[in-house]
Scaffold this motif. Sequence first.
Motif, PDB file in Angstrom:
ATOM      1  N   ALA A 147       0.858  -1.179   0.000  1.00 24.18           N
ATOM      2  CA  ALA A 147       0.000   0.000   0.000  1.00 24.18           C
ATOM      3  C   ALA A 147       0.894   1.228   0.000  1.00 24.18           C
ATOM      4  O   ALA A 147       2.059   1.169   0.425  1.00 24.18           O
ATOM      5  N   ALA A 148       0.363   2.335  -0.481  1.00 25.69           N
ATOM      6  CA  ALA A 148       1.128   3.584  -0.458  1.00 25.69           C
ATOM      7  C   ALA A 148       1.543   3.891   0.976  1.00 25.69           C
ATOM      8  O   ALA A 148       0.758   3.756   1.913  1.00 25.69           O
ATOM      9  N   GLY A 149       2.795   4.291   1.139  1.00 24.47           N
ATOM     10  CA  GLY A 149       3.336   4.591   2.459  1.00 24.47           C
ATOM     11  C   GLY A 149       4.119   3.455   3.085  1.00 24.47           C
ATOM     12  O   GLY A 149       4.784   3.656   4.107  1.00 24.47           O
ATOM     13  N   THR A 150       4.055   2.249   2.490  1.00 26.92           N
ATOM     14  CA  THR A 150       4.822   1.117   3.009  1.00 26.92           C
ATOM     15  C   THR A 150       6.311   1.378   2.825  1.00 26.92           C
ATOM     16  O   THR A 150       6.764   1.794   1.751  1.00 26.92           O
ATOM     17  N   LEU A 151       7.098   1.124   3.867  1.00 28.24           N
ATOM     18  CA  LEU A 151       8.547   1.236   3.785  1.00 28.24           C
ATOM     19  C   LEU A 151       9.133  -0.155   3.639  1.00 28.24           C
ATOM     20  O   LEU A 151       8.905  -1.032   4.478  1.00 28.24           O
ATOM     21  N   LEU A 152       9.864  -0.375   2.565  1.00 26.67           N
ATOM     22  CA  LEU A 152      10.462  -1.676   2.269  1.00 26.67           C
ATOM     23  C   LEU A 152      11.953  -1.621   2.564  1.00 26.67           C
ATOM     24  O   LEU A 152      12.715  -0.951   1.850  1.00 26.67           O
ATOM     25  N   PRO A 153      12.412  -2.307   3.622  1.00 26.98           N
ATOM     26  CA  PRO A 153      13.856  -2.321   3.899  1.00 26.98           C
ATOM     27  C   PRO A 153      14.606  -3.097   2.824  1.00 26.98           C
ATOM     28  O   PRO A 153      14.063  -3.975   2.157  1.00 26.98           O
ATOM     29  N   VAL A 154      15.870  -2.755   2.646  1.00 24.17           N
ATOM     30  CA  VAL A 154      16.733  -3.406   1.660  1.00 24.17           C
ATOM     31  C   VAL A 154      17.920  -4.024   2.381  1.00 24.17           C
ATOM     32  O   VAL A 154      18.521  -3.397   3.263  1.00 24.17           O
ATOM     33  N   GLY A 155      18.265  -5.251   2.026  1.00 29.02           N
ATOM     34  CA  GLY A 155      19.372  -5.946   2.653  1.00 29.02           C
ATOM     35  C   GLY A 155      20.728  -5.464   2.160  1.00 29.02           C
ATOM     36  O   GLY A 155      20.823  -4.663   1.228  1.00 29.02           O
ATOM     37  N   PRO A 156      21.807  -5.966   2.752  1.00 27.05           N
ATOM     38  CA  PRO A 156      23.157  -5.572   2.322  1.00 27.05           C
ATOM     39  C   PRO A 156      23.431  -6.085   0.912  1.00 27.05           C
ATOM     40  O   PRO A 156      23.008  -7.177   0.539  1.00 27.05           O
ATOM     41  N   PRO A 157      24.154  -5.302   0.088  1.00 26.15           N
ATOM     42  CA  PRO A 157      24.420  -5.715  -1.293  1.00 26.15           C
ATOM     43  C   PRO A 157      25.371  -6.895  -1.363  1.00 26.15           C
ATOM     44  O   PRO A 157      26.217  -7.095  -0.497  1.00 26.15           O
ATOM     45  N   GLY A 158      25.214  -7.673  -2.432  1.00 27.57           N
ATOM     46  CA  GLY A 158      26.110  -8.801  -2.695  1.00 27.57           C
ATOM     47  C   GLY A 158      27.118  -8.443  -3.760  1.00 27.57           C
ATOM     48  O   GLY A 158      27.713  -7.366  -3.753  1.00 27.57           O
ATOM     49  N   ARG A 159      27.296  -9.344  -4.744  1.00 29.14           N
ATOM     50  CA  ARG A 159      28.290  -9.123  -5.793  1.00 29.14           C
ATOM     51  C   ARG A 159      27.820  -8.041  -6.757  1.00 29.14           C
ATOM     52  O   ARG A 159      26.701  -7.557  -6.679  1.00 29.14           O
ATOM     53  N   ASP A 160      28.719  -7.657  -7.684  1.00 33.14           N
ATOM     54  CA  ASP A 160      28.395  -6.598  -8.628  1.00 33.14           C
ATOM     55  C   ASP A 160      27.240  -7.009  -9.542  1.00 33.14           C
ATOM     56  O   ASP A 160      27.127  -8.178  -9.929  1.00 33.14           O
ATOM     57  N   PRO A 161      26.387  -6.043  -9.924  1.00 30.36           N
ATOM     58  CA  PRO A 161      25.298  -6.351 -10.851  1.00 30.36           C
ATOM     59  C   PRO A 161      25.805  -6.817 -12.210  1.00 30.36           C
ATOM     60  O   PRO A 161      26.928  -6.499 -12.610  1.00 30.36           O
ATOM     61  N   ALA A 162      24.965  -7.575 -12.918  1.00 31.77           N
ATOM     62  CA  ALA A 162      25.289  -8.013 -14.276  1.00 31.77           C
ATOM     63  C   ALA A 162      25.126  -6.853 -15.236  1.00 31.77           C
ATOM     64  O   ALA A 162      24.454  -5.869 -14.959  1.00 31.77           O
ATOM     65  N   ARG A 163      25.740  -6.970 -16.420  1.00 29.13           N
ATOM     66  CA  ARG A 163      25.689  -5.903 -17.405  1.00 29.13           C
ATOM     67  C   ARG A 163      25.357  -6.443 -18.780  1.00 29.13           C
ATOM     68  O   ARG A 163      25.598  -7.600 -19.094  1.00 29.13           O
ATOM     69  N   GLY A 164      24.840  -5.538 -19.627  1.00 31.10           N
ATOM     70  CA  GLY A 164      24.723  -5.794 -21.051  1.00 31.10           C
ATOM     71  C   GLY A 164      23.857  -6.978 -21.403  1.00 31.10           C
ATOM     72  O   GLY A 164      22.714  -7.085 -20.991  1.00 31.10           O
ATOM     73  N   ALA A 165      24.421  -7.920 -22.186  1.00 26.78           N
ATOM     74  CA  ALA A 165      23.641  -9.006 -22.782  1.00 26.78           C
ATOM     75  C   ALA A 165      23.016  -9.928 -21.754  1.00 26.78           C
ATOM     76  O   ALA A 165      22.127 -10.701 -22.079  1.00 26.78           O
ATOM     77  N   ASP A 166      23.455  -9.862 -20.497  1.00 29.85           N
ATOM     78  CA  ASP A 166      22.877 -10.724 -19.483  1.00 29.85           C
ATOM     79  C   ASP A 166      21.383 -10.471 -19.319  1.00 29.85           C
ATOM     80  O   ASP A 166      20.641 -11.321 -18.856  1.00 29.85           O
ATOM     81  N   GLY A 167      20.946  -9.282 -19.727  1.00 29.82           N
ATOM     82  CA  GLY A 167      19.541  -8.948 -19.592  1.00 29.82           C
ATOM     83  C   GLY A 167      18.691  -9.385 -20.767  1.00 29.82           C
ATOM     84  O   GLY A 167      17.486  -9.162 -20.766  1.00 29.82           O
ATOM     85  N   ALA A 168      19.280  -9.995 -21.787  1.00 29.54           N
ATOM     86  CA  ALA A 168      18.511 -10.418 -22.953  1.00 29.54           C
ATOM     87  C   ALA A 168      17.428 -11.402 -22.536  1.00 29.54           C
ATOM     88  O   ALA A 168      17.660 -12.301 -21.757  1.00 29.54           O
TER      89      ALA A 168
END
Length: 295
Positions: A147-168
Motif C-alpha cells: 500500500a502507499a506509504g509502506t517502507l520496504l527495507p533493503v538488505g546488504p548488497p552482494g556481488r556486482d550487478p550483471a551488465r549488457g547481454a545478461d539482460g537479454a
Amino acid sequence: MSGPRGLLVLRAGALTTVQDRGRPGYAHLGVPRSGALDAGAHALANRLVGNPVDAATLETTLDGVALRALTPVTVAVTGAPCAVRASGRPVAWGEPVWLPGGAELEVGRAESGLRSYVAVRGGFGVPAVLGSRATDLLSGLGPPVLAAGTLLPVGPPGRDPARGADGAGAGAGAGGSELVLPLRLGPRADWFTAESIAGLWRSGYRVSALSNRIGLRTEAGPPLRRARGGELPSEGMVLGAVQVPPDGLPVVFLADHPVTGGYPVIGVIPEGPPLDAAAQARPGTGVRFVRAGRN
C-alpha cells in the motif's frame, strides 16, 4: 542522504506483492508454496542486480508501482515489458539502473503480459515467515499486499550487478496471442470420457478474468465430460495441476494454489517456461493444451 537502506511505496498499483521462490516443503501443514508466478523473470531480475536467486523481489500486476529510494540503490525491472522512469527520466528496462537517494522509480503499465518484477541490490529485507518472504494470498502468510506509504527495507548488497547481454530475454515469457500449455495426463484422466480427452487436444479455450495467483481459469471452450459420477476425497495438489470443477472448464493451479482439492486432476503442466507464460497471460488470451511427453 543517510539512514536505513530502503524504498518507500508511493503508488502501490493494482496488486503488488513481495515474492521470492516461496516456501516449499510445508504442504503437510496446509501451507501453500507461493512465490513468484513468473519464476524466470524473478530470477533474471535478481541476477541483473547481483542478488542470489532466492532474494525477494516485487511482483506487480498490470499497472506497475512507484517507489522512492531513501538511499542510493541499484534496481532492475523484468517480466512484462513496461516503461521505466527515474525521477521522470526514461531509464532501461531489463538492465541494472542506479538510483541516487531521493530518486523516484516509476514502473509503468505492462505493454504486454501481466506481471513485472522489480529487484533491488540486496533484496527486499522484509521479515521471513517459514523461511520465505513471499506474500501468499490464499493463506495470508508473508507481508501484506503493498500500500502507499509502506517502507520496504533493503538488505546488504552482494556481488556486482550483471551488465549488457545478461539482460537479454528479460520479458521472453511476457504475453502473446496464444498460451500453449504442455499437459501430462494423470492422475485422474480416467475420470473423463475418451471423447473429452480427444477433444481437449483439438479445442481452444480463453483465459478468464477470474484468474488470479491461485489459478488460471479458462472459459469459452468445450466442457470436459466425466466418465464417472461422484466426487473424490480431497487429495494433494501440486503446482501446475489442471483441476476440472463441475462446470468442466480446466483450472491451472499457480503458486498460491491450495494444497488439497476434491475435484479430479486431468493432468499436470510441467514447471518452467510454460507456467511462467501462464503467469503472463491476460484475460482473453487463447489457451491450447498439447501433449507433454508420454501419457
